[in-house]
Design a protein around this motif. Structure first.
Motif, mmCIF file in Angstrom:
data_model
loop_
_atom_site.group_PDB
_atom_site.id
_atom_site.type_symbol
_atom_site.label_atom_id
_atom_site.label_comp_id
_atom_site.label_asym_id
_atom_site.label_seq_id
_atom_site.Cartn_x
_atom_site.Cartn_y
_atom_site.Cartn_z
ATOM 1 N N PRO A 168 -9.043 -46.539 116.555
ATOM 2 C CA PRO A 168 -8.378 -47.067 117.952
ATOM 3 C C PRO A 168 -9.370 -48.070 117.966
ATOM 4 N N ASN A 169 -8.080 -48.850 119.863
ATOM 5 C CA ASN A 169 -8.128 -50.304 118.824
ATOM 6 C C ASN A 169 -9.178 -50.598 119.725
ATOM 7 N N SER A 170 -10.204 -52.004 120.014
ATOM 8 C CA SER A 170 -10.804 -52.664 120.034
ATOM 9 C C SER A 170 -12.182 -52.065 120.690
ATOM 10 N N PRO A 171 -10.806 -51.919 121.901
ATOM 11 C CA PRO A 171 -12.118 -51.820 124.006
ATOM 12 C C PRO A 171 -12.223 -50.203 123.676
ATOM 13 N N ALA A 229 -6.502 -50.942 125.631
ATOM 14 C CA ALA A 229 -5.743 -52.762 125.731
ATOM 15 C C ALA A 229 -5.066 -53.429 125.835
ATOM 16 N N CYS A 230 -4.124 -52.328 126.208
ATOM 17 C CA CYS A 230 -2.879 -52.601 126.727
ATOM 18 C C CYS A 230 -3.023 -53.011 128.673
ATOM 19 N N PHE A 231 -2.011 -53.813 129.255
ATOM 20 C CA PHE A 231 -2.296 -53.287 130.815
ATOM 21 C C PHE A 231 -1.056 -54.313 131.261
ATOM 22 N N LYS A 281 -13.009 -65.453 129.625
ATOM 23 C CA LYS A 281 -13.808 -64.505 127.974
ATOM 24 C C LYS A 281 -13.600 -63.513 127.667
ATOM 25 N N GLN A 282 -13.024 -62.258 128.487
ATOM 26 C CA GLN A 282 -13.282 -60.935 127.933
ATOM 27 C C GLN A 282 -15.293 -60.502 127.463
ATOM 28 N N GLY A 283 -15.787 -61.107 128.550
ATOM 29 C CA GLY A 283 -17.127 -60.415 128.909
ATOM 30 C C GLY A 283 -17.908 -61.057 127.565
ATOM 31 N N GLY A 294 -9.288 -63.633 126.805
ATOM 32 C CA GLY A 294 -8.177 -63.059 127.577
ATOM 33 C C GLY A 294 -7.093 -63.107 126.962
ATOM 34 N N ALA A 295 -6.285 -62.506 126.863
ATOM 35 C CA ALA A 295 -5.165 -62.348 126.620
ATOM 36 C C ALA A 295 -4.159 -62.177 127.809
ATOM 37 N N ASN A 296 -2.595 -62.804 127.800
ATOM 38 C CA ASN A 296 -2.018 -62.595 128.840
ATOM 39 C C ASN A 296 -0.321 -62.672 128.019
ATOM 40 N N THR A 327 6.215 -56.467 128.957
ATOM 41 C CA THR A 327 5.299 -55.826 128.381
ATOM 42 C C THR A 327 3.657 -56.445 128.047
ATOM 43 N N ASN A 328 2.822 -56.117 127.195
ATOM 44 C CA ASN A 328 0.983 -56.216 127.371
ATOM 45 C C ASN A 328 1.023 -57.801 126.068
ATOM 46 N N PRO A 329 -0.016 -58.589 126.299
ATOM 47 C CA PRO A 329 0.352 -59.581 125.794
ATOM 48 C C PRO A 329 0.916 -60.010 124.122
ATOM 49 N N CYS A 330 0.779 -58.463 123.257
ATOM 50 C CA CYS A 330 1.338 -59.120 121.619
ATOM 51 C C CYS A 330 2.801 -58.098 122.296
ATOM 52 N N GLY A 331 3.834 -57.606 122.969
ATOM 53 C CA GLY A 331 5.284 -57.116 123.122
ATOM 54 C C GLY A 331 5.017 -55.752 122.570
ATOM 55 N N VAL A 391 -3.443 -46.885 125.584
ATOM 56 C CA VAL A 391 -4.067 -46.828 124.582
ATOM 57 C C VAL A 391 -3.621 -47.057 122.870
ATOM 58 N N LEU A 392 -4.554 -47.244 122.309
ATOM 59 C CA LEU A 392 -3.260 -48.131 121.306
ATOM 60 C C LEU A 392 -4.663 -46.911 120.364
ATOM 61 N N GLY A 393 -3.631 -46.560 119.162
ATOM 62 C CA GLY A 393 -4.971 -46.323 117.879
ATOM 63 C C GLY A 393 -3.537 -46.269 116.479
ATOM 64 N N VAL A 413 3.728 -50.353 117.181
ATOM 65 C CA VAL A 413 3.096 -50.415 115.718
ATOM 66 C C VAL A 413 2.326 -52.073 117.230
ATOM 67 N N ALA A 414 1.142 -51.550 116.823
ATOM 68 C CA ALA A 414 0.368 -52.481 117.398
ATOM 69 C C ALA A 414 0.127 -53.386 116.155
ATOM 70 N N PRO A 415 -1.074 -54.736 116.473
ATOM 71 C CA PRO A 415 -1.311 -55.969 115.551
ATOM 72 C C PRO A 415 -2.138 -55.762 114.470
ATOM 73 N N THR A 416 -2.983 -54.748 115.566
ATOM 74 C CA THR A 416 -3.971 -54.736 114.919
ATOM 75 C C THR A 416 -5.150 -55.228 114.429
ATOM 76 N N GLY A 417 -5.315 -56.669 115.381
ATOM 77 C CA GLY A 417 -5.984 -57.633 114.602
ATOM 78 C C GLY A 417 -7.733 -57.767 114.314
ATOM 79 N N THR A 418 -8.097 -57.574 115.027
ATOM 80 C CA THR A 418 -9.610 -57.008 115.114
ATOM 81 C C THR A 418 -9.280 -55.417 113.383
ATOM 82 N N ILE A 419 -8.916 -54.603 114.178
ATOM 83 C CA ILE A 419 -9.095 -53.252 113.596
ATOM 84 C C ILE A 419 -8.715 -53.182 111.812
HETATM 85 N N1 UDP Z 1 -5.214 -58.067 122.620
HETATM 86 C C1 UDP Z 1 -6.602 -58.193 123.785
HETATM 87 N N2 UDP Z 1 -7.272 -59.739 123.003
HETATM 88 C C2 UDP Z 1 -7.003 -60.194 121.851
HETATM 89 C C3 UDP Z 1 -6.476 -59.624 121.070
HETATM 90 C C4 UDP Z 1 -5.640 -58.223 121.969
HETATM 91 O O1 UDP Z 1 -6.257 -58.050 124.909
HETATM 92 O O2 UDP Z 1 -8.448 -60.528 121.596
HETATM 93 C C5 UDP Z 1 -4.845 -56.828 123.712
HETATM 94 C C6 UDP Z 1 -3.511 -57.155 123.350
HETATM 95 O O3 UDP Z 1 -3.302 -56.310 124.566
HETATM 96 C C7 UDP Z 1 -2.989 -56.706 121.949
HETATM 97 C C8 UDP Z 1 -3.996 -55.430 122.193
HETATM 98 O O4 UDP Z 1 -4.810 -55.631 122.506
HETATM 99 O O5 UDP Z 1 -1.212 -56.374 122.215
HETATM 100 C C9 UDP Z 1 -3.716 -54.588 120.337
HETATM 101 O O6 UDP Z 1 -3.612 -56.124 119.521
HETATM 102 P P1 UDP Z 1 -4.612 -55.518 118.416
HETATM 103 O O7 UDP Z 1 -4.190 -54.107 117.711
HETATM 104 O O8 UDP Z 1 -4.804 -56.518 117.042
HETATM 105 O O9 UDP Z 1 -6.476 -55.179 118.988
HETATM 106 P P2 UDP Z 1 -7.383 -54.548 117.959
HETATM 107 O O10 UDP Z 1 -7.626 -53.089 118.336
HETATM 108 O O11 UDP Z 1 -6.970 -54.891 116.215
HETATM 109 O O12 UDP Z 1 -8.731 -55.801 118.564
#
Ligand code: UDP
Length: 560
Positions: free
Chosen positions: A55-58, A72-74, A141-143, A148-150, A252-256, A267-269, A395-401
């Motif tokens: 699932p997404n990072s949060p 993750a998205c608002f 700075k998101q805790g 923080g992403a906008n 849209t949310n930050p990454c579109g 919520v993403l996964g 399709v999320a960026p999945t940057g961290t996961i």
């Molecule tokens: N996002 C965010 N801050 C970050 C990275 C991501 O708020 O530093 C949010 C943003 O809405 C983005 C979504 O999380 O579109 C999903 O990003 P990603 O898939 O990279 O998140 P991961 O779950 O891999 O951390």
């Protein structure tokens, strides 16, 4: 794929909670927090621990904790009042604190120079307010766990559009924002017809006329210069709005990847497709099974989510949108011998996404039969088929996961098959993609190399890839081998767009993807790419020309 120390540094910086030691603890906490029974808990745990689904990072950070905010998205509405604007900023700050990202469309704010009745003054316009949002984000700075992403959006029909387009011209300005222009078909039709002299809008106070060409050239220039603004296609987004009776979507949310209504969250996964390849073959049953499990998982996240403010709880529960997506796509393709930039490769991707979306719809239907449809179901596009979620795939960026799963991110092609990574204590690792390494050794064997000689030859190729990011110029390697192992920059930009379009065909929401262009790409190339994206029915597009930004996020030799 990533060495344990890299994963450890991500875990401790982002996900581990007090008393937790490793990834198993995280998976246990998340599975227990969401599952309704023991059987489900075991399924969720197995899917995460085997890195087949995350699932997404949060959710990983906050499930089963006091914060309990899992999305993750608002998107937040920004009205044209001082109260409303600062409410949106406060709501955004609360969301950032819990690890979520926020999208705003600033178009309701009256243009710069318009009268302010209550003070007899003049308005400062949307861009000046965006500056305050940017500063607020810096502070939050998101805790400490996530920056923080906008997303900042302005409609192409807003009089301040030219100032908006060039807002990020200077490097470092609005560093907490991605910016995107929301264009409509009417505008794109004029562009496609090359009606650049046509007056698109006339500014209220000054009577200044702005032509289609001024806006279009501004957008293209910005993209060519440093990759911003992105573009969003309003009409295409709304042609696919699953709940038109609730209003149109302009944010849209930050990454579109998630076009959402005011106050909606998602919520993403993501399913790791590489983990569905078993002994060189793709396991379709496993994909279907994982898609079903993931749909249930994400629907439960809505149930257990602690929403930051009541309006978000209400809007999210009304539509119950979930964002199931993919990662490790390029990895899986390489394992199956499919080139990223080939018809065959795209046909496979289209099939995979079709399977995921169809399975998610089936599962959402099954959930609706048991638990009820989403409350705004009547009047939605689903009115003839009961489902629990208004939208299911993305399709999320999945940057961290994807770093955690050790797979390629989202639907992106691999950036380099050998690169350096530094962990938080500065230790450097050279990471070689294992699929690439194995295929390279196999190719060398086929060419008659063996033993030490083969190792030496492989080392040469890897060093070359590490230095230059590509092996397309290593002429003695077979064309077939080089054709398969192309990187993001080896792949022509048109093929990047075609890949995004083939996924979009079966994705309910939108797609986060970067269209990579070489440094030598021209402004005409950028303009052509935007038109191509619009004609192919994409909901948005982000382009990045190599070397055009100083703070290159993903440097060739050193990631992070
Ligand atoms: N996002 C965010 N801050 C970050 C990275 C991501 O708020 O530093 C949010 C943003 O809405 C983005 C979504 O999380 O579109 C999903 O990003 P990603 O898939 O990279 O998140 P991961 O779950 O891999 O951390």
């Amino acid at each position: 794929m990533n060495p344990p120390s890299v994963v450890d540094s991500i875990l401790s910086a982002r996900y581990l909670r007090k008393g937790e030691k490793d990834f198993t603890d995280i998976c246990r906490r998340v599975a227990s927090a969401l599952a309704d029974d023991e059987n489900e808990r075991a399924r969720f745990y197995e899917a995460m621990i085997s890195l087949r689904f995350l699932p997404n990072s949060p959710t990983l950070m906050n499930a089963g904790t006091e914060i309990g905010q899992l999305s993750a998205c608002f998107t937040l509405p920004v009205p044209d009042t001082i109260d409303g604007i600062f409410d949106a900023m406060k709501e955004g700050a609360i969301i950032h604190k819990t690890g979520g990202g926020t999208g705003y469309n600033f178009s309701h704010i009256r243009p710069e120079g318009s009268p302010v009745q209550s003070t007899d003054g003049v308005a400062s316009g949307p861009i000046s307010f965006m500056r305050v949002f940017n500063a607020a984000t810096d502070v939050i700075k998101q805790g400490g766990r996530r920056r923080g992403a906008n997303m900042g959006i302005l409609n192409v029909w807003h009089p301040d559009i030219l100032a908006f387009i060039s807002a990020k011209k200077k490097e470092g300005e609005f560093s907490n924002f991605n910016i995107s222009v929301m264009v409509n078909d009417k505008f794109m039709d004029l562009v496609a017809a090359k009606s650049f002299e046509t007056v698109w809008l006339t500014k209220g106070g000054t009577g200044e006329k702005i032509t289609v060409g001024q806006i279009w050239n501004g957008i293209v220039e910005g993209i060519w210069k440093n990759g911003e603004p992105g573009i969003l296609f309003y009409d295409e987004i709304n042609r696919h709005n699953p709940t038109p009776q609730l209003g149109e979507i302009d944010t849209t949310n930050p990454c579109g990847e998630q076009p959402l209504l005011p106050y909606e969250s998602c919520v993403l996964g993501s399913i790791n497709l590489a983990a569905c390849v078993r002994e060189g073959a793709f396991d379709e049953d496993l994909l279907r099974d994982t898609s079903r499990m993931a749909t249930r998982f994400l629907d439960l996240v809505i149930e257990k989510n602690v929403f930051p403010i009541p309006q978000i709880a209400e809007a999210t529960r009304k539509t119950r949108k979930i964002g199931l997506g993919v990662m490790g796509v390029h990895d899986a393709m390489l394992m199956l011998g499919l080139s990223y930039d080939s018809e065959k490769g795209r046909a496979w991707c289209e099939w995979v996404m079709k399977v995921i979306t169809e399975t998610a719809i089936e599962e959402s239907h099954r959930l609706a039969e048991k638990l009820g449809t989403f409350p705004a179901w009547q009047g939605s596009i689903w009115k003839d088929y009961e489902v629990r979620n208004a939208a299911m795939t993305t399709v999320a960026p999945t940057g961290t996961i994807s770093l955690l799963a050790g797979c390629s991110s989202g639907i992106e092609p691999i950036f380099s098959f050998a690169y350096t990574r530094k962990n938080t204590v500065g230790k450097v690792f050279v990471i070689v993609n294992p699929v690439f390494k194995e295929a390279l050794l196999h190719t060398l064997t086929g060419m008659g190399y063996a033993g030490d000689e083969r190792e030496k030859k492989a080392g040469e190729v890897i060093s070359h890839v590490h230095e230059t990011g590509s092996m397309q110029d290593v002429a003695w390697l077979s064309a077939e081998f080089r054709g398969l192992f192309k990187t993001a920059l080896d792949i022509p930009w048109r093929e990047h767009i075609l890949m995004q379009a083939c996924f979009q065909k079966y994705v309910h929401a939108s797609i986060s993807k970067t269209i990579n262009m070489p440094g030598s790409a021209t402004k005409d190339d950028c303009a052509e790419a935007l038109l191509m994206a619009w004609k192919l029915g994409l909901k948005g597009i982000t382009i990045y020309r190599t070397g055009s930004r100083e703070d290159v996020v993903l440097a060739l030799k050193e990631k992070e």
